[in-house]
Design an enzyme around this catalytic site. Structure first.
Site, short mmCIF file in Angstrom:
data_model
loop_
_atom_site.label_atom_id
_atom_site.label_comp_id
_atom_site.label_asym_id
_atom_site.label_seq_id
_atom_site.Cartn_x
_atom_site.Cartn_y
_atom_site.Cartn_z
CG HIS A 1 1.68 40.02 48.85
ND1 HIS A 1 2.25 39.06 49.63
CD2 HIS A 1 2.67 40.90 48.55
CE1 HIS A 1 3.55 39.33 49.79
NE2 HIS A 1 3.83 40.45 49.13
CE LYS B 1 10.37 28.42 46.04
NZ LYS B 1 10.08 28.10 44.63
#
Lengths: 289, 181
Positions: free
Chosen positions: B37, B101
């Site tokens: 990222h 999640k």
């Protein structure tokens, strides 16, 4: 130590690691199955996939989770064991072998540069807690723990006047704030007393107690029961998607404290509470359970 | 509702998905965790096209046999760690589906709404069930630099699921307010 012995013991340690990574202890599986029965809707779907994953791991002998964790070892070594001098080296070699053979995800990185040496080793890795006893047997417990849950662990150095009530509130608040991050339903290891470092260690050690077994001190057992009820009322549920089961169990371990402080250590463990034990005898033979 | 969808999702697919829907997807995923990222946020050119795929918060356990990468276990990692980057990543790369999640925060929720994307959950730890749906590993990027968990793995999946849509384009979420993000 003969080279033959060394190879045989390393094989045993690799077997121990493989067992921990691929077979969840039956007490944890039973608790997850009970939770599955209680839940409905999305919460039930989460537990259904989790149970399917556990069965698959045991069958194909692959690690339950891709986060094969960092390894904590709890070792009780007999003073007469001929392996006192060698054990740390043998464990290190076994982890290196297991990383390739099982395989394990290489997780340890340099704390400053972030560099991964692909062997799951490094400064203080594995982390080993030593204890000593009579005789010549060595009892080795391994706890590979992932960091989705470890990141949610917390320490509070409360005022003694906050007392047990303050400690209980801190534990509940920690689990509420963690939400789905630690992969609930979780198992909570709590340390009460000691000092800032030892209280966290107590919490981690508490995770070794099987799910469903209460502390032998009735007063502490009662605190555990109260916490289980309060935490499951939070409604966080399996994977944080809501439900009745936020925790499978809470285990408290205590140590005497300084009168001026009340340390509380909360060690959060994901549903995959992986652990396995091995006994190594003086003749080099071993059993893994 | 239960959906079986091919990737990448069309804007029609994305808009019809609501929190609580169950989803099985077929197509390509790219894995990205913290370091990927960071790189994606800064990069001017990247060697793959995120628009064609799904962003999967995962650091898989892989094994190389005879020059071929095999997935051993590939469950999701905690999405919250990527919260500070995600709004920009959605905007910059046109990602329409994120799988992870435990949900994400306000910034991501707003970006999903603004740019038309959804977030779906798969249970953490269920890495083997996820790995069983992977039919091919066409590429890996930044492996040497970032290491196995942090590299970008392209995973071709068939019927990956059941995923639960837990944040949708309407600003709805199944998660309680996130305090650790």
């Amino acid at each position: 130590m003969k080279p033959m012995d060394e190879q045989h013991i390393i094989q045993g340690l690799v077997f121990l690691l493989k067992k921990a990574q691929t077979e969840l202890p039956s007490d944890v599986v039973t608790a997850l199955k009970q939770a599955y029965k209680k839940e409905t809707g999305i919460a039930k779907i989460q537990l259904e996939i989790i149970l399917k994953n556990i069965t698959l791991a045991k069958k194909i002998k692959h690690p339950i989770c891709q986060d094969t964790g960092m390894h904590s070892f709890f070792i009780t070594i007999g003073y007469e064991s001929p392996y006192i001098k060698h054990l740390k080296k043998l464990i290190t070699k076994a982890i290196k072998t297991a990383t390739k053979e099982i395989p394990l995800r290489p997780n340890t990185v340099d704390p400053i540069t972030g560099k991964n040496h692909n062997d799951n080793l490094g400064g203080q890795a594995p982390f080993i807690v030593w204890d000593f006893t009579g005789g010549s047997d060595v009892e080795i417990t391994v706890l590979p723990k992932g960091n989705g849950s470890e990141n949610m662990s917390a320490l509070a150095m409360l005022n003694p006047s906050d007392g047990i009530t303050g400690a209980m509130d801190f534990i509940v608040e920690t689990i509420r704030k963690a939400g789905g991050n630690p992969c609930p339903p979780t198992i909570i290891g709590v340390g009460l007393g000691g000092a800032a470092d030892s209280v966290m260690n107590l919490g981690k050690h508490a995770l070794l107690r099987p799910v469903g077994i209460r502390n032998s001190n009735p007063k502490i057992a009662s605190l555990e029961k109260q916490l289980i009820t309060r935490l499951n009322k939070l409604g966080v549920g399996p994977m944080g998607l809501g439900g009745k089961t936020t925790v499978l169990d809470v285990h408290i371990k205590t140590a005497y404290r300084h009168p001026a402080s009340f340390p509380v250590g909360v060690v959060v463990q994901c549903w995959a509470n992986r652990r396995a034990q091995m006994v190594l005898h003086a003749d080099g033979s071993w059993e893994v359970k | 509702m239960i959906y079986h969808l091919d990737l990448p999702l069309s804007s029609k697919d994305v808009k019809q998905l609501k929190v609580g829907d169950v989803l099985y997807v077929t197509g390509k995923l790219f894995t990205a965790r913290d370091k990927a990222h960071q790189k994606l946020a800064k990069a001017k050119n990247i060697p793959f096209n995120p628009k064609e795929m799904v962003l999967y918060h995962s650091g898989p356990l892989m094994k190389k046999t005879k020059n071929r990468w095999q997935v051993i276990s590939a469950g999701p990692t905690t999405s919250g760690r990527m919260e500070k980057f995600e709004g920009n990543i959605i905007k910059k790369y046109g990602v329409t589906l994120i799988i992870g999640k435990a949900g994400m925060g306000e910034k991501t929720k707003n970006a999903l709404k603004k740019y038309g994307a959804v977030y779906a959950s798969f249970p953490g730890g269920a890495g083997l069930v996820a790995a069983q749906t992977v039919i091919n590993v066409p590429a890996v990027y930044w492996l040497e630099e970032l290491g196995m968990p942090e590299a970008v793995w392209i995973l071709e999946v068939k019927e990956f699921g059941p995923l639960v849509v837990s944040m949708d384009t309407r600003g709805n979420t199944l998660y309680s307010p996130k305090e650790y993000i």
